[in-house]
Design a protein around this motif. Sequence first.
Motif, PDB file in Angstrom:
ATOM      1  N   SER A   2     -52.057  36.725  -0.053  1.00  0.00           N
ATOM      2  CA  SER A   2     -52.613  35.645  -0.856  1.00  0.00           C
ATOM      3  C   SER A   2     -52.194  35.748  -2.307  1.00  0.00           C
ATOM      4  CB  SER A   2     -54.140  35.681  -0.785  1.00  0.00           C
ATOM      5  OG  SER A   2     -54.561  35.521   0.529  1.00  0.00           O
ATOM      6  N   ALA A   3     -52.271  34.622  -2.973  1.00  0.00           N
ATOM      7  CA  ALA A   3     -51.937  34.593  -4.392  1.00  0.00           C
ATOM      8  C   ALA A   3     -53.088  35.115  -5.237  1.00  0.00           C
ATOM      9  CB  ALA A   3     -51.608  33.161  -4.792  1.00  0.00           C
ATOM     10  N   SER A   4     -52.735  35.823  -6.311  1.00  0.00           N
ATOM     11  CA  SER A   4     -53.760  36.302  -7.233  1.00  0.00           C
ATOM     12  C   SER A   4     -53.743  35.422  -8.469  1.00  0.00           C
ATOM     13  CB  SER A   4     -53.505  37.752  -7.615  1.00  0.00           C
ATOM     14  OG  SER A   4     -52.265  37.863  -8.267  1.00  0.00           O
ATOM     15  N   GLY A   5     -54.795  35.537  -9.249  1.00  0.00           N
ATOM     16  CA  GLY A   5     -54.854  34.785 -10.488  1.00  0.00           C
ATOM     17  C   GLY A   5     -56.092  33.928 -10.563  1.00  0.00           C
ATOM     18  N   GLY A   6     -55.938  32.729 -11.112  1.00  0.00           N
ATOM     19  CA  GLY A   6     -57.060  31.835 -11.317  1.00  0.00           C
ATOM     20  C   GLY A   6     -57.575  31.226 -10.031  1.00  0.00           C
ATOM     21  N   ARG A   7     -58.824  30.791 -10.107  1.00  0.00           N
ATOM     22  CA  ARG A   7     -59.463  30.178  -8.938  1.00  0.00           C
ATOM     23  C   ARG A   7     -60.346  29.039  -9.428  1.00  0.00           C
ATOM     24  NH1 ARG A   7     -63.693  31.596  -4.523  1.00  0.00           N
ATOM     25  NH2 ARG A   7     -65.590  31.517  -5.713  1.00  0.00           N
ATOM     26  N   ILE A   8     -60.203  27.902  -8.810  1.00  0.00           N
ATOM     27  CA  ILE A   8     -61.090  26.762  -9.049  1.00  0.00           C
ATOM     28  C   ILE A   8     -61.562  26.298  -7.679  1.00  0.00           C
ATOM     29  CG2 ILE A   8     -61.310  24.412  -9.914  1.00  0.00           C
ATOM     30  CD1 ILE A   8     -59.070  25.026 -11.877  1.00  0.00           C
ATOM     31  N   ASP A  13     -72.572  21.311  -4.437  1.00  0.00           N
ATOM     32  CA  ASP A  13     -73.606  21.598  -5.434  1.00  0.00           C
ATOM     33  C   ASP A  13     -73.032  22.041  -6.771  1.00  0.00           C
ATOM     34  OD1 ASP A  13     -75.537  21.021  -3.510  1.00  0.00           O
ATOM     35  OD2 ASP A  13     -75.560  23.087  -2.797  1.00  0.00           O
ATOM     36  N   ASP A  14     -72.016  22.894  -6.752  1.00  0.00           N
ATOM     37  CA  ASP A  14     -71.438  23.449  -7.976  1.00  0.00           C
ATOM     38  C   ASP A  14     -69.929  23.559  -7.850  1.00  0.00           C
ATOM     39  OD1 ASP A  14     -73.658  23.953  -9.678  1.00  0.00           O
ATOM     40  OD2 ASP A  14     -74.179  25.710  -8.474  1.00  0.00           O
ATOM     41  N   ASP A  15     -69.264  23.594  -9.004  1.00  0.00           N
ATOM     42  CA  ASP A  15     -67.844  23.904  -9.080  1.00  0.00           C
ATOM     43  C   ASP A  15     -67.728  25.291  -9.702  1.00  0.00           C
ATOM     44  OD1 ASP A  15     -67.359  21.338  -8.164  1.00  0.00           O
ATOM     45  OD2 ASP A  15     -67.173  20.513 -10.180  1.00  0.00           O
ATOM     46  N   PHE A  16     -66.772  26.084  -9.238  1.00  0.00           N
ATOM     47  CA  PHE A  16     -66.616  27.450  -9.722  1.00  0.00           C
ATOM     48  C   PHE A  16     -65.251  27.628 -10.361  1.00  0.00           C
ATOM     49  CE2 PHE A  16     -69.509  27.603  -6.136  1.00  0.00           C
ATOM     50  CZ  PHE A  16     -70.566  28.348  -6.643  1.00  0.00           C
ATOM     51  N   ILE A  17     -65.211  28.394 -11.443  1.00  0.00           N
ATOM     52  CA  ILE A  17     -63.970  28.792 -12.091  1.00  0.00           C
ATOM     53  C   ILE A  17     -63.999  30.303 -12.185  1.00  0.00           C
ATOM     54  CG2 ILE A  17     -62.567  28.679 -14.180  1.00  0.00           C
ATOM     55  CD1 ILE A  17     -63.836  25.927 -14.702  1.00  0.00           C
ATOM     56  N   GLY A  18     -62.912  30.961 -11.779  1.00  0.00           N
ATOM     57  CA  GLY A  18     -62.919  32.412 -11.794  1.00  0.00           C
ATOM     58  C   GLY A  18     -61.549  33.027 -11.602  1.00  0.00           C
ATOM     59  N   ILE A  19     -61.572  34.319 -11.284  1.00  0.00           N
ATOM     60  CA  ILE A  19     -60.375  35.122 -11.114  1.00  0.00           C
ATOM     61  C   ILE A  19     -60.458  35.817  -9.763  1.00  0.00           C
ATOM     62  CG2 ILE A  19     -59.064  37.085 -12.027  1.00  0.00           C
ATOM     63  CD1 ILE A  19     -60.405  36.465 -14.748  1.00  0.00           C
ATOM     64  N   ARG A  20     -59.317  35.886  -9.043  1.00  0.00           N
ATOM     65  CA  ARG A  20     -59.268  36.605  -7.767  1.00  0.00           C
ATOM     66  C   ARG A  20     -58.050  37.511  -7.772  1.00  0.00           C
ATOM     67  NH1 ARG A  20     -56.231  34.607  -3.558  1.00  0.00           N
ATOM     68  NH2 ARG A  20     -57.885  35.008  -2.052  1.00  0.00           N
ATOM     69  N   LEU A  44     -64.254  37.231  -9.385  1.00  0.00           N
ATOM     70  CA  LEU A  44     -65.127  37.177 -10.555  1.00  0.00           C
ATOM     71  C   LEU A  44     -65.202  35.729 -11.004  1.00  0.00           C
ATOM     72  CD1 LEU A  44     -66.834  38.516 -12.745  1.00  0.00           C
ATOM     73  CD2 LEU A  44     -64.725  38.798 -14.067  1.00  0.00           C
ATOM     74  N   ASP A  45     -66.313  35.073 -10.702  1.00  0.00           N
ATOM     75  CA  ASP A  45     -66.536  33.707 -11.174  1.00  0.00           C
ATOM     76  C   ASP A  45     -67.112  33.779 -12.577  1.00  0.00           C
ATOM     77  OD1 ASP A  45     -65.636  32.284  -8.929  1.00  0.00           O
ATOM     78  OD2 ASP A  45     -67.527  32.656  -7.888  1.00  0.00           O
ATOM     79  N   VAL A  46     -66.610  32.931 -13.462  1.00  0.00           N
ATOM     80  CA  VAL A  46     -67.084  32.923 -14.847  1.00  0.00           C
ATOM     81  C   VAL A  46     -67.817  31.633 -15.209  1.00  0.00           C
ATOM     82  CG1 VAL A  46     -65.395  34.599 -15.655  1.00  0.00           C
ATOM     83  CG2 VAL A  46     -64.799  32.187 -15.670  1.00  0.00           C
ATOM     84  N   ALA A  47     -67.726  30.614 -14.372  1.00  0.00           N
ATOM     85  CA  ALA A  47     -68.453  29.379 -14.625  1.00  0.00           C
ATOM     86  C   ALA A  47     -68.838  28.776 -13.279  1.00  0.00           C
ATOM     87  CB  ALA A  47     -67.586  28.399 -15.420  1.00  0.00           C
ATOM     88  N   PRO A  48     -69.987  28.223 -13.095  1.00  0.00           N
ATOM     89  CA  PRO A  48     -71.009  27.916 -14.081  1.00  0.00           C
ATOM     90  C   PRO A  48     -71.820  29.135 -14.531  1.00  0.00           C
ATOM     91  CG  PRO A  48     -71.769  27.246 -11.920  1.00  0.00           C
ATOM     92  CD  PRO A  48     -70.363  27.751 -11.773  1.00  0.00           C
ATOM     93  N   GLU A  49     -71.765  30.231 -13.783  1.00  0.00           N
ATOM     94  CA  GLU A  49     -72.382  31.477 -14.235  1.00  0.00           C
ATOM     95  C   GLU A  49     -71.501  32.631 -13.782  1.00  0.00           C
ATOM     96  OE1 GLU A  49     -75.711  32.034 -10.944  1.00  0.00           O
ATOM     97  OE2 GLU A  49     -76.321  30.543 -12.431  1.00  0.00           O
ATOM     98  N   THR A  50     -71.677  33.789 -14.405  1.00  0.00           N
ATOM     99  CA  THR A  50     -70.875  34.951 -14.068  1.00  0.00           C
ATOM    100  C   THR A  50     -71.420  35.614 -12.810  1.00  0.00           C
ATOM    101  OG1 THR A  50     -70.380  35.302 -16.395  1.00  0.00           O
ATOM    102  CG2 THR A  50     -69.973  37.145 -14.916  1.00  0.00           C
ATOM    103  N   GLU A  51     -70.524  35.811 -11.825  1.00  0.00           N
ATOM    104  CA  GLU A  51     -70.930  36.428 -10.567  1.00  0.00           C
ATOM    105  C   GLU A  51     -69.737  37.161  -9.967  1.00  0.00           C
ATOM    106  OE1 GLU A  51     -72.840  35.250  -6.242  1.00  0.00           O
ATOM    107  OE2 GLU A  51     -72.344  33.670  -7.648  1.00  0.00           O
ATOM    108  N   PHE A  52     -69.966  38.380  -9.459  1.00  0.00           N
ATOM    109  CA  PHE A  52     -68.927  39.170  -8.800  1.00  0.00           C
ATOM    110  C   PHE A  52     -69.205  39.209  -7.308  1.00  0.00           C
ATOM    111  CE2 PHE A  52     -67.307  43.140  -7.060  1.00  0.00           C
ATOM    112  CZ  PHE A  52     -65.979  43.053  -7.436  1.00  0.00           C
ATOM    113  N   THR A  53     -68.201  38.892  -6.498  1.00  0.00           N
ATOM    114  CA  THR A  53     -68.325  38.959  -5.039  1.00  0.00           C
ATOM    115  C   THR A  53     -67.037  39.542  -4.455  1.00  0.00           C
ATOM    116  OG1 THR A  53     -67.518  36.689  -4.797  1.00  0.00           O
ATOM    117  CG2 THR A  53     -69.902  36.985  -4.854  1.00  0.00           C
TER     118      THR A  53
END
Length: 68
Positions: A2-8, A13-20, A44-53
């Motif tokens: 898989s590709a690494s880098g940004g994630r949208i 319910d929500d849209d997520f922006i983060g890094i994978r 690591l999602d940084v929006a709408p809130e910071t969350e690590f999964t």
Amino acid sequence: MSASGGRIKFGEDDDFIGIRIPVGLAYLFEGAPVDVFLEVVPLLDVAPETEFTLNAAIGVRYFFGAER
């Protein structure tokens, strides 16, 4: 793999922006167009809130038309 880098991710319910950053292993069978793999992906999602999964996958791939 898989590709690494940004994630949208767009959801109902929500849209997520983060890094994978996927990390994995693959074993290619000699003389056969098949491999097996294991992948672990920290997210690591940084929006709408910071969350690590973590996501993970195991699988088998067959390469159609591949000569080995």
